[in-house]
Write a protein that holds these residues in place. Structure first.
Motif, PDB file in Angstrom:
ATOM      1  N   GLU A 126       0.829  -1.206   0.000  1.00 16.68           N
ATOM      2  CA  GLU A 126       0.000   0.000   0.000  1.00 16.68           C
ATOM      3  C   GLU A 126       0.863   1.256   0.000  1.00 16.68           C
ATOM      4  N   GLU A 127       1.921   1.255   0.801  1.00 14.09           N
ATOM      5  CA  GLU A 127       2.793   2.430   0.907  1.00 14.09           C
ATOM      6  C   GLU A 127       3.457   2.766  -0.429  1.00 14.09           C
ATOM      7  N   VAL A 128       3.994   1.762  -1.114  1.00 13.04           N
ATOM      8  CA  VAL A 128       4.676   2.009  -2.388  1.00 13.04           C
ATOM      9  C   VAL A 128       3.665   2.390  -3.473  1.00 13.04           C
ATOM     10  N   ALA A 129       2.510   1.739  -3.499  1.00 20.99           N
ATOM     11  CA  ALA A 129       1.489   2.081  -4.493  1.00 20.99           C
ATOM     12  C   ALA A 129       1.053   3.539  -4.350  1.00 20.99           C
ATOM     13  N   LYS A 130       0.954   4.025  -3.121  1.00 16.91           N
ATOM     14  CA  LYS A 130       0.579   5.425  -2.906  1.00 16.91           C
ATOM     15  C   LYS A 130       1.645   6.378  -3.438  1.00 16.91           C
ATOM     16  N   LYS A 131       2.914   5.991  -3.316  1.00 15.40           N
ATOM     17  CA  LYS A 131       4.007   6.835  -3.813  1.00 15.40           C
ATOM     18  C   LYS A 131       4.048   6.865  -5.337  1.00 15.40           C
ATOM     19  N   LEU A 132       3.932   5.691  -5.956  1.00 15.04           N
ATOM     20  CA  LEU A 132       4.117   5.594  -7.402  1.00 15.04           C
ATOM     21  C   LEU A 132       2.853   5.888  -8.209  1.00 15.04           C
ATOM     22  N   TYR A 133       1.703   5.586  -7.641  1.00 16.65           N
ATOM     23  CA  TYR A 133       0.425   5.740  -8.354  1.00 16.65           C
ATOM     24  C   TYR A 133      -0.575   6.480  -7.464  1.00 16.65           C
ATOM     25  N   PRO A 134      -0.283   7.730  -7.096  1.00 15.78           N
ATOM     26  CA  PRO A 134      -1.148   8.439  -6.145  1.00 15.78           C
ATOM     27  C   PRO A 134      -2.573   8.647  -6.637  1.00 15.78           C
ATOM     28  N   GLU A 135      -2.778   8.598  -7.959  1.00 15.64           N
ATOM     29  CA  GLU A 135      -4.115   8.816  -8.504  1.00 15.64           C
ATOM     30  C   GLU A 135      -5.048   7.625  -8.283  1.00 15.64           C
ATOM     31  N   ASN A 136      -4.510   6.414  -8.178  1.00 19.76           N
ATOM     32  CA  ASN A 136      -5.352   5.222  -7.949  1.00 19.76           C
ATOM     33  C   ASN A 136      -4.544   4.075  -7.324  1.00 19.76           C
ATOM     34  N   PRO A 137      -3.974   4.278  -6.145  1.00 22.70           N
ATOM     35  CA  PRO A 137      -3.104   3.259  -5.554  1.00 22.70           C
ATOM     36  C   PRO A 137      -3.799   1.929  -5.273  1.00 22.70           C
ATOM     37  N   ASP A 138      -5.079   1.968  -4.962  1.00 24.57           N
ATOM     38  CA  ASP A 138      -5.782   0.728  -4.618  1.00 24.57           C
ATOM     39  C   ASP A 138      -5.810  -0.278  -5.767  1.00 24.57           C
ATOM     40  N   GLU A 139      -5.658   0.203  -7.000  1.00 28.19           N
ATOM     41  CA  GLU A 139      -5.631  -0.688  -8.165  1.00 28.19           C
ATOM     42  C   GLU A 139      -4.332  -1.484  -8.247  1.00 28.19           C
ATOM     43  N   TYR A 140      -3.309  -1.069  -7.506  1.00 23.78           N
ATOM     44  CA  TYR A 140      -1.989  -1.688  -7.601  1.00 23.78           C
ATOM     45  C   TYR A 140      -1.618  -2.540  -6.397  1.00 23.78           C
ATOM     46  N   VAL A 141      -2.176  -2.254  -5.225  1.00 23.91           N
ATOM     47  CA  VAL A 141      -1.825  -2.996  -4.010  1.00 23.91           C
ATOM     48  C   VAL A 141      -2.095  -4.488  -4.227  1.00 23.91           C
ATOM     49  N   GLY A 142      -1.066  -5.306  -3.973  1.00 24.86           N
ATOM     50  CA  GLY A 142      -1.199  -6.756  -4.117  1.00 24.86           C
ATOM     51  C   GLY A 142      -0.887  -7.287  -5.506  1.00 24.86           C
ATOM     52  N   ARG A 143      -0.642  -6.405  -6.459  1.00 25.92           N
ATOM     53  CA  ARG A 143      -0.334  -6.856  -7.818  1.00 25.92           C
ATOM     54  C   ARG A 143       1.143  -7.204  -7.948  1.00 25.92           C
ATOM     55  N   VAL A 144       1.414  -8.281  -8.656  1.00 24.02           N
ATOM     56  CA  VAL A 144       2.782  -8.701  -8.933  1.00 24.02           C
ATOM     57  C   VAL A 144       3.407  -7.700  -9.896  1.00 24.02           C
ATOM     58  N   ASN A 145       4.671  -7.371  -9.661  1.00 27.80           N
ATOM     59  CA  ASN A 145       5.391  -6.466 -10.552  1.00 27.80           C
ATOM     60  C   ASN A 145       6.858  -6.856 -10.572  1.00 27.80           C
ATOM     61  N   ILE A 146       7.636  -6.099 -11.308  1.00 27.91           N
ATOM     62  CA  ILE A 146       9.070  -6.365 -11.455  1.00 27.91           C
ATOM     63  C   ILE A 146       9.845  -5.140 -10.997  1.00 27.91           C
ATOM     64  N   VAL A 147      10.885  -5.379 -10.218  1.00 25.72           N
ATOM     65  CA  VAL A 147      11.848  -4.344  -9.855  1.00 25.72           C
ATOM     66  C   VAL A 147      13.169  -4.760 -10.487  1.00 25.72           C
ATOM     67  N   MET A 148      13.871  -3.800 -11.086  1.00 21.34           N
ATOM     68  CA  MET A 148      15.106  -4.095 -11.814  1.00 21.34           C
ATOM     69  C   MET A 148      16.294  -3.400 -11.177  1.00 21.34           C
ATOM     70  N   THR A 149      17.468  -3.982 -11.373  1.00 15.14           N
ATOM     71  CA  THR A 149      18.715  -3.358 -10.948  1.00 15.14           C
ATOM     72  C   THR A 149      19.832  -3.813 -11.886  1.00 15.14           C
ATOM     73  N   ALA A 150      20.838  -2.967 -12.048  1.00 16.18           N
ATOM     74  CA  ALA A 150      21.998  -3.342 -12.860  1.00 16.18           C
ATOM     75  C   ALA A 150      22.748  -4.466 -12.159  1.00 16.18           C
ATOM     76  N   SER A 151      23.276  -5.380 -12.965  1.00 16.49           N
ATOM     77  CA  SER A 151      23.946  -6.547 -12.401  1.00 16.49           C
ATOM     78  C   SER A 151      25.166  -6.898 -13.245  1.00 16.49           C
ATOM     79  N   SER A 152      26.006  -7.753 -12.670  1.00 19.43           N
ATOM     80  CA  SER A 152      27.138  -8.277 -13.427  1.00 19.43           C
ATOM     81  C   SER A 152      26.608  -9.152 -14.554  1.00 19.43           C
ATOM     82  N   GLU A 153      27.479  -9.501 -15.463  1.00 20.94           N
ATOM     83  CA  GLU A 153      27.075 -10.316 -16.609  1.00 20.94           C
ATOM     84  C   GLU A 153      26.477 -11.651 -16.185  1.00 20.94           C
TER      85      GLU A 153
END
Length: 121
Positions: free
Chosen positions: A67-94
């Motif tokens: 809920e906290e992250v959905a409110k930050k990223l999607y303040p217009e409709n956070p309830d639509e995102y809470v509990g949804r699977v998503n992907i977080v990315m980061t740079a990595s070695s080969e």
């Protein structure tokens, strides 16, 4: 869009507790019965991750919106995102075994995809 390590840790923990264990994701209204179908990340975000000369690739983490992250990223409709699977990315070695550290001596995490649902055409 960059997100904090704290936000990443929250989303990863929610995913590990629910979906990774074979349970449905939990949204504001209960179980998510129509889970994420696809995610879209724009070219600019992907190129930003790979711009680090130490980056040999991108590591993708399966997470779940809190809920906290959905409110930050999607303040217009956070309830639509809470509990949804998503992907977080980061740079990595080969090999994908080592995450590339950013300026704060922590990996830099990226999120805020267009996801379906709720963003479906």
């Amino acid at each position: 869009m960059k997100i904090s390590k704290q936000d990443f840790d929250q989303m990863k923990a929610k995913y590990d507790k629910e979906v990774k264990k074979g349970k449905p994701g939990k949204g504001k209204k209960g179980d998510i019965d129509n889970q994420t179908d696809w995610l879209f990340f724009d070219r600019k975000t992907l190129e930003e991750i790979l711009a680090d000369p130490k980056a040999g690739g991108i590591k993708f983490y399966l997470t779940e919106y809190t809920e906290e992250v959905a409110k930050k990223l999607y303040p217009e409709n956070p309830d639509e995102y809470v509990g949804r699977v998503n992907i977080v990315m980061t740079a990595s070695s080969e090999s994908g075994k080592i995450e590339i550290l950013g300026e704060t001596e922590e990996p830099t995490y990226y999120n805020k995809a267009q996801i379906c649902p709720p963003y479906c055409q």
